[in-house]
Write an enzyme that holds these catalytic residues in place. Structure first.
Site, PDB file in Angstrom:
ATOM      1  N   MET A 125     -21.493 -34.609 -33.815  1.00 49.66           N
ATOM      2  CA  MET A 125     -20.391 -33.669 -33.576  1.00 49.66           C
ATOM      3  C   MET A 125     -19.063 -34.272 -34.063  1.00 49.66           C
ATOM      4  O   MET A 125     -17.990 -33.774 -33.712  1.00 49.66           O
ATOM      5  CB  MET A 125     -20.298 -33.326 -32.093  1.00 49.66           C
ATOM      6  N   LEU A 140     -16.584 -40.031 -35.177  1.00 53.79           N
ATOM      7  CA  LEU A 140     -17.647 -41.017 -35.375  1.00 53.79           C
ATOM      8  C   LEU A 140     -17.224 -42.413 -34.939  1.00 53.79           C
ATOM      9  O   LEU A 140     -16.081 -42.826 -35.106  1.00 53.79           O
ATOM     10  CB  LEU A 140     -18.060 -41.033 -36.846  1.00 53.79           C
ATOM     11  N   HIS A 149     -22.765 -43.862 -33.889  1.00 58.25           N
ATOM     12  CA  HIS A 149     -23.215 -42.955 -34.948  1.00 58.25           C
ATOM     13  C   HIS A 149     -23.597 -43.739 -36.208  1.00 58.25           C
ATOM     14  O   HIS A 149     -24.599 -43.451 -36.868  1.00 58.25           O
ATOM     15  CB  HIS A 149     -22.091 -41.975 -35.325  1.00 58.25           C
ATOM     16  N   GLN A 151     -31.579 -35.614 -23.917  1.00 57.54           N
ATOM     17  CA  GLN A 151     -31.458 -34.770 -25.112  1.00 57.54           C
ATOM     18  C   GLN A 151     -32.589 -35.057 -26.090  1.00 57.54           C
ATOM     19  O   GLN A 151     -33.264 -34.146 -26.581  1.00 57.54           O
ATOM     20  CB  GLN A 151     -30.106 -35.028 -25.787  1.00 57.54           C
ATOM     21  N   VAL A 154     -25.420 -48.322 -28.526  1.00 62.70           N
ATOM     22  CA  VAL A 154     -24.408 -49.262 -29.002  1.00 62.70           C
ATOM     23  C   VAL A 154     -23.288 -49.301 -27.968  1.00 62.70           C
ATOM     24  O   VAL A 154     -22.798 -48.249 -27.535  1.00 62.70           O
ATOM     25  CB  VAL A 154     -23.864 -48.858 -30.386  1.00 62.70           C
ATOM     26  N   SER A 168     -18.741 -43.718 -26.998  1.00 62.29           N
ATOM     27  CA  SER A 168     -18.804 -42.270 -26.906  1.00 62.29           C
ATOM     28  C   SER A 168     -17.501 -41.700 -27.460  1.00 62.29           C
ATOM     29  O   SER A 168     -16.432 -42.292 -27.269  1.00 62.29           O
ATOM     30  CB  SER A 168     -18.959 -41.845 -25.438  1.00 62.29           C
ATOM     31  N   SER A 169     -17.610 -40.554 -28.123  1.00 63.48           N
ATOM     32  CA  SER A 169     -16.399 -39.897 -28.634  1.00 63.48           C
ATOM     33  C   SER A 169     -15.464 -39.571 -27.477  1.00 63.48           C
ATOM     34  O   SER A 169     -14.254 -39.493 -27.639  1.00 63.48           O
ATOM     35  CB  SER A 169     -16.777 -38.622 -29.373  1.00 63.48           C
TER      36      SER A 169
HETATM   37  P1  AMP Z   1     -22.728 -36.728 -30.707  1.00 63.25           P
HETATM   38  O1  AMP Z   1     -21.787 -36.779 -31.865  1.00 63.25           O
HETATM   39  O2  AMP Z   1     -22.131 -37.166 -29.406  1.00 63.25           O
HETATM   40  O3  AMP Z   1     -23.497 -35.439 -30.613  1.00 63.25           O
HETATM   41  O4  AMP Z   1     -23.825 -37.828 -31.012  1.00 63.25           O
HETATM   42  C1  AMP Z   1     -24.579 -37.803 -32.188  1.00 63.25           C
HETATM   43  C2  AMP Z   1     -25.702 -38.796 -32.072  1.00 63.25           C
HETATM   44  O5  AMP Z   1     -25.174 -40.095 -31.871  1.00 63.25           O
HETATM   45  C3  AMP Z   1     -26.626 -38.513 -30.876  1.00 63.25           C
HETATM   46  O6  AMP Z   1     -27.969 -38.732 -31.277  1.00 63.25           O
HETATM   47  C4  AMP Z   1     -26.180 -39.530 -29.865  1.00 63.25           C
HETATM   48  O7  AMP Z   1     -27.199 -39.907 -28.975  1.00 63.25           O
HETATM   49  C5  AMP Z   1     -25.809 -40.695 -30.773  1.00 63.25           C
HETATM   50  N1  AMP Z   1     -24.919 -41.621 -30.080  1.00 63.25           N
HETATM   51  C6  AMP Z   1     -23.754 -41.326 -29.452  1.00 63.25           C
HETATM   52  N2  AMP Z   1     -23.236 -42.430 -28.871  1.00 63.25           N
HETATM   53  C7  AMP Z   1     -24.106 -43.439 -29.108  1.00 63.25           C
HETATM   54  C8  AMP Z   1     -24.141 -44.815 -28.763  1.00 63.25           C
HETATM   55  N3  AMP Z   1     -23.180 -45.388 -28.051  1.00 63.25           N
HETATM   56  N4  AMP Z   1     -25.187 -45.547 -29.177  1.00 63.25           N
HETATM   57  C9  AMP Z   1     -26.177 -44.970 -29.913  1.00 63.25           C
HETATM   58  N5  AMP Z   1     -26.201 -43.691 -30.272  1.00 63.25           N
HETATM   59  C10 AMP Z   1     -25.181 -42.926 -29.883  1.00 63.25           C
END
Ligand code: AMP
Length: 290
Positions: A30, A33, A37, A153, A176, A185-186
């Protein structure tokens, strides 16, 4: 890196890659980044060529009172990051491209979607499953990469892939974290300085449970109580849920014996964060992955 804005063009590119017998890797996001990601991209690059990423802030997975309108959208920085990571193409559709005005078909993975995150966020996983199925149809990946950060998810998407006989393999990558343990996290950008410090409580509470597991504790109630206690001491934190669940069914377990997740969601101020740890039997011992 090519930016692809239409479904027709993305399908055409993917069709050509498939015709050339190439292995398509896909990282759906989403945007906003971060290194989490980019770890997915890095893994995809090792295993596939071409690798496509998508940035689509999916309105259908946000509730009416959630943060869709203030979700960060640093598009230029995102494009730079994906270019540096040597992603072959970015699928960047407008909301109207994905959901025309007469859009009316949804994917609902029953059971798994109602618990935990689904309980606090009704309709969330329906939005996720719907958009991910659409993205799979458009990008036609052989492998799609997801983070274990969103454990429920990815389990739901695996169920969808199995139930609907999709020709895509989901690859689950580790969480991570920042140096102090906070899962990237975003949404971390919403945190003020004090809240940012407080936010490590999710990791700290899971770590406390991991230490208890290492001393032989197996009782879920006891482990949950430990997590509660650590969270209670943090005035900026308000727990939403903490559960120890079977890694397949996501049903709560009484004793930690099989492959399980300890999952938690908590508000730090107004920001809702999630985290988890994977607990796996390894011989007579348990292996814990934070
Ligand atoms: P999002 O942009 O939040 O929808 O995340 C996109 C992808 O990145 C999803 O598969 C999330 O699980 C993964 N993701 C988000 N944060 C992390 C993190 N800290 N470590 C690993 N994967 C992540």
């Amino acid at each position: 890196m090519e930016t692809i804005r239409t479904i027709a063009w993305m399908k055409e590119i993917a069709r050509e890659a498939r015709q050339e017998q190439r292995i398509i890797g896909f990282v759906p996001t989403m945007g906003a980044l971060h290194a989490g990601h980019l770890a997915l991209v890095e893994r995809a690059k090792k295993e596939c060529s071409p690798v496509y990423a998508s940035i689509f802030l999916n309105p259908k997975q946000f509730g009416p009172h959630e943060d869709l309108s203030r979700y960060p959208r640093p598009l230029e920085a995102d494009i730079d990051k994906l270019t540096i990571a040597k992603v072959d193409g970015l699928f960047l559709p407008e909301a109207g491209e994905i959901y025309p005005h007469d859009f009316s078909t949804y994917v609902h993975v029953e059971g798994l979607s109602e618990r935990l995150e689904g309980k606090t966020r009704p309709g969330h996983f329906r939005g996720v499953a719907t958009v991910v199925l659409k993205l799979f149809e458009i990008v036609q990946p052989h492998y799609a990469y997801f983070g274990r950060k969103d454990a429920q998810q990815v389990r739901i998407l695996q169920q969808m892939a199995r139930d609907l006989n999709l020709d895509v393999e989901l690859v689950v990558c580790p969480i991570v974290r920042e140096a102090d343990g906070l899962a990237l996290s975003s949404r971390n950008t919403y945190l003020g300085t004090e809240e940012r410090r407080a936010a490590t409580v999710l990791y700290r509470s899971l770590k406390a449970a991991a230490e208890e597991l290492a001393t032989g504790a197996r009782d879920s109630m006891e482990l949950r109580r430990t997590i509660h206690k650590v969270l209670e001491k943090e005035p900026h934190a308000r727990l939403d849920y903490v559960e120890i669940v079977d890694a397949e069914t996501f049903e709560p377990v009484v004793h930690v014996r099989r492959r399980c997740y300890a999952l938690l969601a908590a508000y730090i101020g107004k920001t809702r964060l999630i985290d988890n740890m994977l607990i796996e039997p390894a011989g007579d011992e348990l292996h814990v992955e934070l």
